[in-house]
Motif scaffolding. Structure first.
Motif, PDB file in Angstrom:
ATOM      1  N   GLY A  35      71.041  69.762  20.886  1.00  0.00           N
ATOM      2  CA  GLY A  35      70.320  70.449  21.943  1.00  0.00           C
ATOM      3  C   GLY A  35      71.114  71.571  22.556  1.00  0.00           C
ATOM      4  O   GLY A  35      72.330  71.667  22.364  1.00  0.00           O
ATOM      5  N   TRP A  36      70.397  72.427  23.262  1.00  0.00           N
ATOM      6  CA  TRP A  36      71.012  73.470  24.081  1.00  0.00           C
ATOM      7  C   TRP A  36      70.613  73.223  25.525  1.00  0.00           C
ATOM      8  O   TRP A  36      69.432  73.006  25.823  1.00  0.00           O
ATOM      9  CB  TRP A  36      70.546  74.856  23.646  1.00  0.00           C
ATOM     10  N   TYR A  37      71.597  73.250  26.392  1.00  0.00           N
ATOM     11  CA  TYR A  37      71.402  73.132  27.830  1.00  0.00           C
ATOM     12  C   TYR A  37      71.929  74.397  28.484  1.00  0.00           C
ATOM     13  O   TYR A  37      72.677  75.157  27.866  1.00  0.00           O
ATOM     14  CB  TYR A  37      72.161  71.928  28.392  1.00  0.00           C
ATOM     15  N   ARG A  38      71.547  74.589  29.731  1.00  0.00           N
ATOM     16  CA  ARG A  38      72.110  75.711  30.483  1.00  0.00           C
ATOM     17  C   ARG A  38      72.309  75.311  31.934  1.00  0.00           C
ATOM     18  O   ARG A  38      71.635  74.421  32.451  1.00  0.00           O
ATOM     19  CB  ARG A  38      71.209  76.948  30.395  1.00  0.00           C
ATOM     20  N   GLN A  39      73.241  75.994  32.558  1.00  0.00           N
ATOM     21  CA  GLN A  39      73.531  75.754  33.969  1.00  0.00           C
ATOM     22  C   GLN A  39      73.767  77.080  34.659  1.00  0.00           C
ATOM     23  O   GLN A  39      74.722  77.795  34.327  1.00  0.00           O
ATOM     24  CB  GLN A  39      74.736  74.834  34.136  1.00  0.00           C
ATOM     25  N   ALA A  40      72.895  77.384  35.590  1.00  0.00           N
ATOM     26  CA  ALA A  40      73.031  78.592  36.396  1.00  0.00           C
ATOM     27  C   ALA A  40      73.840  78.261  37.651  1.00  0.00           C
ATOM     28  O   ALA A  40      73.899  77.096  38.069  1.00  0.00           O
ATOM     29  CB  ALA A  40      71.653  79.122  36.772  1.00  0.00           C
ATOM     30  N   PRO A  41      74.445  79.268  38.270  1.00  0.00           N
ATOM     31  CA  PRO A  41      75.243  79.016  39.482  1.00  0.00           C
ATOM     32  C   PRO A  41      74.436  78.298  40.560  1.00  0.00           C
ATOM     33  O   PRO A  41      73.316  78.717  40.874  1.00  0.00           O
ATOM     34  CB  PRO A  41      75.644  80.417  39.927  1.00  0.00           C
ATOM     35  N   GLY A  42      74.985  77.228  41.086  1.00  0.00           N
ATOM     36  CA  GLY A  42      74.324  76.492  42.152  1.00  0.00           C
ATOM     37  C   GLY A  42      73.186  75.605  41.706  1.00  0.00           C
ATOM     38  O   GLY A  42      72.501  75.009  42.557  1.00  0.00           O
ATOM     39  N   VAL A  92      75.327  79.630  31.995  1.00  0.00           N
ATOM     40  CA  VAL A  92      76.227  79.191  30.935  1.00  0.00           C
ATOM     41  C   VAL A  92      75.432  78.244  30.041  1.00  0.00           C
ATOM     42  O   VAL A  92      74.822  77.289  30.540  1.00  0.00           O
ATOM     43  CB  VAL A  92      77.470  78.492  31.486  1.00  0.00           C
ATOM     44  N   TYR A  93      75.426  78.538  28.755  1.00  0.00           N
ATOM     45  CA  TYR A  93      74.674  77.735  27.795  1.00  0.00           C
ATOM     46  C   TYR A  93      75.629  76.799  27.052  1.00  0.00           C
ATOM     47  O   TYR A  93      76.673  77.236  26.560  1.00  0.00           O
ATOM     48  CB  TYR A  93      73.935  78.644  26.813  1.00  0.00           C
ATOM     49  N   TYR A  94      75.224  75.532  26.970  1.00  0.00           N
ATOM     50  CA  TYR A  94      76.052  74.504  26.353  1.00  0.00           C
ATOM     51  C   TYR A  94      75.345  73.884  25.160  1.00  0.00           C
ATOM     52  O   TYR A  94      74.150  73.552  25.228  1.00  0.00           O
ATOM     53  CB  TYR A  94      76.361  73.390  27.354  1.00  0.00           C
ATOM     54  N   CYS A  95      76.086  73.680  24.114  1.00  0.00           N
ATOM     55  CA  CYS A  95      75.604  72.950  22.954  1.00  0.00           C
ATOM     56  C   CYS A  95      75.856  71.451  23.182  1.00  0.00           C
ATOM     57  O   CYS A  95      76.907  71.065  23.712  1.00  0.00           O
ATOM     58  CB  CYS A  95      76.354  73.430  21.717  1.00  0.00           C
ATOM     59  N   ASN A  96      74.903  70.640  22.782  1.00  0.00           N
ATOM     60  CA  ASN A  96      75.006  69.194  22.970  1.00  0.00           C
ATOM     61  C   ASN A  96      74.670  68.467  21.680  1.00  0.00           C
ATOM     62  O   ASN A  96      73.732  68.851  20.960  1.00  0.00           O
ATOM     63  CB  ASN A  96      74.048  68.752  24.076  1.00  0.00           C
ATOM     64  N   TRP A 107      79.839  67.672  24.047  1.00  0.00           N
ATOM     65  CA  TRP A 107      79.486  68.967  24.635  1.00  0.00           C
ATOM     66  C   TRP A 107      80.424  70.052  24.147  1.00  0.00           C
ATOM     67  O   TRP A 107      81.621  69.812  23.946  1.00  0.00           O
ATOM     68  CB  TRP A 107      79.568  68.897  26.161  1.00  0.00           C
ATOM     69  N   GLY A 108      79.870  71.241  24.001  1.00  0.00           N
ATOM     70  CA  GLY A 108      80.696  72.403  23.749  1.00  0.00           C
ATOM     71  C   GLY A 108      81.280  72.926  25.044  1.00  0.00           C
ATOM     72  O   GLY A 108      80.991  72.418  26.128  1.00  0.00           O
ATOM     73  N   GLN A 109      82.063  73.995  24.933  1.00  0.00           N
ATOM     74  CA  GLN A 109      82.746  74.537  26.115  1.00  0.00           C
ATOM     75  C   GLN A 109      81.854  75.466  26.926  1.00  0.00           C
ATOM     76  O   GLN A 109      82.173  75.798  28.060  1.00  0.00           O
ATOM     77  CB  GLN A 109      84.020  75.282  25.683  1.00  0.00           C
ATOM     78  N   GLY A 110      80.741  75.878  26.345  1.00  0.00           N
ATOM     79  CA  GLY A 110      79.804  76.756  27.044  1.00  0.00           C
ATOM     80  C   GLY A 110      80.020  78.217  26.698  1.00  0.00           C
ATOM     81  O   GLY A 110      81.139  78.649  26.417  1.00  0.00           O
ATOM     82  N   THR A 111      78.932  78.964  26.730  1.00  0.00           N
ATOM     83  CA  THR A 111      79.001  80.410  26.520  1.00  0.00           C
ATOM     84  C   THR A 111      78.099  81.092  27.545  1.00  0.00           C
ATOM     85  O   THR A 111      76.973  80.656  27.787  1.00  0.00           O
ATOM     86  CB  THR A 111      78.593  80.783  25.076  1.00  0.00           C
ATOM     87  N   GLN A 112      78.615  82.145  28.144  1.00  0.00           N
ATOM     88  CA  GLN A 112      77.896  82.821  29.231  1.00  0.00           C
ATOM     89  C   GLN A 112      76.835  83.759  28.669  1.00  0.00           C
ATOM     90  O   GLN A 112      77.113  84.571  27.777  1.00  0.00           O
ATOM     91  CB  GLN A 112      78.868  83.614  30.103  1.00  0.00           C
ATOM     92  N   VAL A 113      75.637  83.654  29.218  1.00  0.00           N
ATOM     93  CA  VAL A 113      74.553  84.596  28.934  1.00  0.00           C
ATOM     94  C   VAL A 113      74.160  85.247  30.254  1.00  0.00           C
ATOM     95  O   VAL A 113      73.813  84.552  31.218  1.00  0.00           O
ATOM     96  CB  VAL A 113      73.337  83.895  28.300  1.00  0.00           C
ATOM     97  N   THR A 114      74.234  86.559  30.296  1.00  0.00           N
ATOM     98  CA  THR A 114      73.871  87.305  31.499  1.00  0.00           C
ATOM     99  C   THR A 114      72.777  88.302  31.143  1.00  0.00           C
ATOM    100  O   THR A 114      72.951  89.119  30.232  1.00  0.00           O
ATOM    101  CB  THR A 114      75.076  88.046  32.082  1.00  0.00           C
TER     102      THR A 114
END
Length: 117
Positions: A35-42, A92-96, A107-114
């Protein structure tokens, strides 16, 4: 030991496209749900897309019709093709990886998408 390494993030203008890739080491990829997850600030981390061991795919409502998840068992990789990107996709998008037999999460380390002008 399983390691997930993401790549492909970056800065893109609204309406643009990006392709994220996740390469998995180890020998359990074909016995796992990806899966792909994401986490935005806050905000809390949220599921974006998932592809099961059998190939069943699901998407968050917010990305349906714009994002496509795919996996390559031969390459131990899972990709997320993102199009028609919006500023609210910034995160930040994370691979799971979930190993089906043990239900262990990786989990992966995450990659930033802006997405911004």
């Amino acid at each position: 030991q399983v390691q997930l390494v993401e790549s492909g993030g970056g800065l893109v203008q609204p309406g643009g496209s990006l392709r994220l890739s996740c390469a998995a080491s180890g020998s359990i990829f074909s016995d796992s749900s990806m899966g792909w997850y994401r986490q935005a600030p806050g905000k809390q981390r949220e599921l974006v897309a998932r592809i099961t061991r059998g190939g069943t795919i699901s998407y968050a409502n917010s990305v349906k019709g714009r994002f496509t998840i795919s996996k390559d068992n031969a390459k131990n990789s899972v990709d997320l093709e993102m199009s028609s990107l919006k500023p609210e996709d910034t995160a930040v998008y994370y691979c799971n990886l979930v190993h089906i037999r043990t239900m262990r999460n990786y989990w992966g380390q995450g990659t930033q998408v802006t997405v911004s002008t």
